[in-house]
Design an enzyme around this catalytic site. Structure first.
Site, short mmCIF file in Angstrom:
data_model
loop_
_atom_site.label_atom_id
_atom_site.label_comp_id
_atom_site.label_asym_id
_atom_site.label_seq_id
_atom_site.Cartn_x
_atom_site.Cartn_y
_atom_site.Cartn_z
N PRO A 608 0.84 -1.22 0.00
CA PRO A 608 0.00 0.00 0.00
C PRO A 608 0.86 1.25 0.00
CG PRO A 608 0.04 -1.00 2.17
CD PRO A 608 0.74 -1.96 1.27
N HIS A 609 0.36 2.30 -0.66
CA HIS A 609 1.07 3.56 -0.75
C HIS A 609 0.09 4.63 -1.18
CE1 HIS A 609 1.14 1.61 -4.68
NE2 HIS A 609 1.10 2.83 -5.20
N ALA A 610 0.53 5.86 -1.16
CA ALA A 610 -0.27 7.00 -1.63
C ALA A 610 0.67 7.97 -2.31
CB ALA A 610 -1.02 7.65 -0.46
#
Length: 692
Positions: A608-610
């Site tokens: 997960p990342h943004a």
């Protein structure tokens, strides 16, 4: 009320959503525009903010922020997001974009596009509208599309259906396929709708109405079914252009515009695994939207699938070998060999480079064969930071790829350069023969010794065997050396590089070029200097896993209820470490809800990342192993037992860590050891030993 430009609208949207001051360079990077453009538009934006009861503050070395009450900021964000294109001060390029979108069917359906509508919507004169339409006519003619005026005064465009869809897609891609897709998928009633409207701006939202009334969810399910049929996943950045093109296809078919003739050889299609995936996608579209897709549309879907990069994961069955895969394999062999020869080193031993290039090159060949251009947001940075390597790859591609499918555009060359750049970063350090150099200096002994020391420090393969003053050099009796480094011009049989005694950047680059030329003549390994000349400073200074991970960033056998809790727990470690703000964690969860299984990048592993602008403070990485695996929604890689949460601040500072992670993900035994680790010490040891 002052009129904003579309760019100023997006800049203010970024600052209004920020929790603290933002450096202008970070604002520019978030929007993909020059920093000087941010400074220019902020002057206009500050006036608009005053009318909202807010004040723009700037401070050198800190950045810009908006001062005022939270209530006023919320109200300003709503007003900003609700601005219609007619309320903006559009530049000529934006005017032509809006006019072209209207011609393609954006805005109010069934409303004719004539001079009256254009002048009213864009706030321009008939003369300006006429000038814009002349420019559009030239643009469309180059794409075999005509712009004509009917008897009733309305304007009409006509041309091949495939060309019209490509033009519409290019319009939307200006704002990024991912951003447009997320805006469409969120819908007007979503809690995040306002955020996406601000990200796109009024012009982007207007262009997105080209896909009005197309429910995006069936397309997501159809694409997931297509991935399952070919036992591979579409690479996350590439899946959004695919979804947008499919949405355009659905929109046009539902309006009665169809492609009848196949765009690909049907005999070739039967040999390709992607054809089965396309057929699965087509069935999903027909069932969901109640339409029938003729052979031409199915062929077009196959072309879209072929042009989309796929990613197989450790433990997944390999895709069947087909004629395009074989061709890509042969081209990769020749391309790696050619680049290796030009660099004077052997990259053919790098199996990861070959595997990555082969997966990358197959859709590239399709795009080149059908003149399907792509947008590469990293192109300018790659060309600036890898100037030598880019030129080498460009020359090799012109010899190997161009004769088969035509010239390779700069956007594709930049992607190829990144693959070779990663390979250079992985290349082992030199342990063999060293180069011998003579230093000839017209200055004093102190300057001569500084120059010699600097040479040996900058170029680890170079041994300075002697230092001689210019006045006493006998060119007929030089020692046995490979190179002469002199502060004055010399004429001799040994290669000479003339430098300033202080070795400025230009002289270092010239020396690196000369060393590379010498290596091509008889040596097989690159010097550290050559690798440094070919690798960008950002890559050389990028962080490795050992610099990112420590005990506070790992958690072992953590019990969680579901995927979102797993993401939040991994994100919490980044917050505690000071790498991200708390809003970054929610942005990771929001991204997961939107792209779903695409963050599951290997069997049992999620990443997960943004975006950096969502609250990243510095590069960060955390690792959480789960007590019990949980489903993330991936058809082949579920359930997930290991979560790597990542935060980046730019495109380059994390490349080394990602290269090391890729090595870990390709090793099923190491991944199994990660899952089985029972203490933080054991987990760190397994991860770091996997990449050393």
């Amino acid at each position: 009320m002052v009129s904003l430009t579309p760019r100023a609208q997006q800049i203010l949207a970024v600052l209004l959503s920020a929790k603290a001051a933002m450096p202008l360079s970070q604002v520019a990077e978030a929007l993909g525009i020059p920093e000087r453009a941010v400074r220019y538009d902020l002057e206009l934006g500050s006036v608009w903010l005053k009318h909202q009861g807010l004040k723009l503050e700037t401070q050198s070395g800190v950045g810009a922020w908006i001062k005022g009450s939270q209530a006023d900021k919320v109200q300003a964000s709503r007003r900003l997001g609700s601005l219609h294109v007619s309320q903006l001060n559009l530049n000529p390029e934006d005017r032509r974009v809006v006019a072209l979108a209207i011609l393609l069917g954006a805005g109010e359906p069934g409303q004719a596009c004539d001079y009256e509508r254009l002048t009213e919507l864009l706030g321009i004169s008939h003369r300006t509208a006429y000038s814009d339409l002349v420019d559009l006519r030239k643009y469309l003619a180059a794409k075999d599309v005509t712009l004509s005026r009917r008897a009733d005064g309305s304007f009409h465009i006509q041309g091949p259906e495939v060309a019209l869809r490509e033009i519409a897609f290019r319009l939307m891609e200006r704002w990024g396929a991912e951003r447009v897709w997320k805006y469409l998928r969120a819908g007007p009633d979503s809690p995040d709708a306002e955020l996406y409207r601000l990200e796109l701006g009024s012009v982007g939202c207007f262009v997105a109405t080209l896909l009005a009334h197309v429910d995006p969810e069936p397309l997501v399910r159809a694409v997931q079914a297509g991935q399952e049929s070919m036992k591979a996943s579409f690479a996350e950045p590439d899946v959004f252009p695919l979804l947008l093109k499919l949405a355009l296809l659905v929109r046009r078919v539902l309006k009665g515009y169809v492609t009848v003739e196949p765009v690909l050889d049907t005999a070739l299609l039967s040999t390709l695994p992607e054809a089965a995936a396309a057929a699965s996608v087509a069935r999903g579209i027909e069932n969901a939207y109640g339409c029938r897709l003729p052979t031409g549309e199915v062929s077009l879907i196959t072309l879209y699938v072929l042009a989309t990069k796929t990613a197989t994961h450790p433990g997944s069955p390999a895709m069947p070998e087909d004629v395009l895969s074989k061709l890509a394999g042969h081209i990769v062999d020749d391309l790696v060999s050619d680049v290796s020869d030009r660099l004077g080193l052997d990259l053919g031993v790098d199996s990861m480079l070959r595997e990555d290039l082969r997966a990358h090159l197959k859709p590239v060949l399709i795009r080149l064969a059908f003149s399907m251009k792509i947008r590469n947001p990293l192109e300018d940075q790659v060309r600036e930071d890898y100037p030598i390597l880019y030129r080498v790859v460009e020359a090799a591609a012109s010899e190997v790829v161009a004769p088969l499918v035509g010239p390779v555009p700069s956007s594709e060359l930049a992607y190829l350069t990144m693959h070779f750049g990663a390979a250079l970063e992985r290349a082992p350090r030199f342990t063999g023969q060293r180069l011998k150099a003579l230093v000839v200096c017209s200055s004093g002994i102190a300057t001569s010794r500084i120059l010699a020391s600097r040479l040996e420090r900058e170029f680890s393969r170079l041994d300075v065997v002697d230092i001689r003053p210019t006045a006493s050099v006998d060119i007929s009796k030089l020692p046995d050396v490979d190179l002469v480094v002199s502060t004055t011009p010399l004429q001799c049989e040994v290669p000479v590089v003339v430098v300033n005694p202080l070795l400025p950047a230009g002289d270092l680059s010239a020396l690196a070029e000369k060393l590379r030329a010498l290596e091509r003549k008889g040596l097989t390994e690159p010097s550290t200097a050559t690798r440094a000349a070919l690798t960008p400073s950002r890559m050389r200074s990028s962080l490795c896993l050992a610099e990112l991970l420590h005990h506070g960033l790992v958690s072992v056998s953590l019990p969680v209820q579901d995927s979102e809790q797993a993401i939040r727990e991994a994100g919490r470690l980044l917050v505690l470490d000071g790498a991200v703000e708390e809003r970054y964690v929610e942005a990771m969860v929001r991204t997961y809800r939107e792209v779903g299984p695409y963050i599951v990048i290997a069997a049992g592993v999620a990443l997960p990342h943004a975006r950096p602008e969502d609250g990243a403070i510095r590069v960060g990485l955390s690792v959480v192993t789960l007590a019990d695996p949980v489903p993330f929604g991936h058809r082949t890689n579920d359930p997930v037992s290991v979560v790597f949460a990542f935060a980046g601040i730019d495109y380059f500072s994390h490349l080394r860590a990602f290269t090391e992670l890729a090595s870990l993900f390709r090793d099923p035994e190491r991944l199994a050891a990660v899952r089985q680790a029972r203490t933080a010490d054991e987990l760190l040891t397994v991860i770091l030993s996997a990449v050393t």
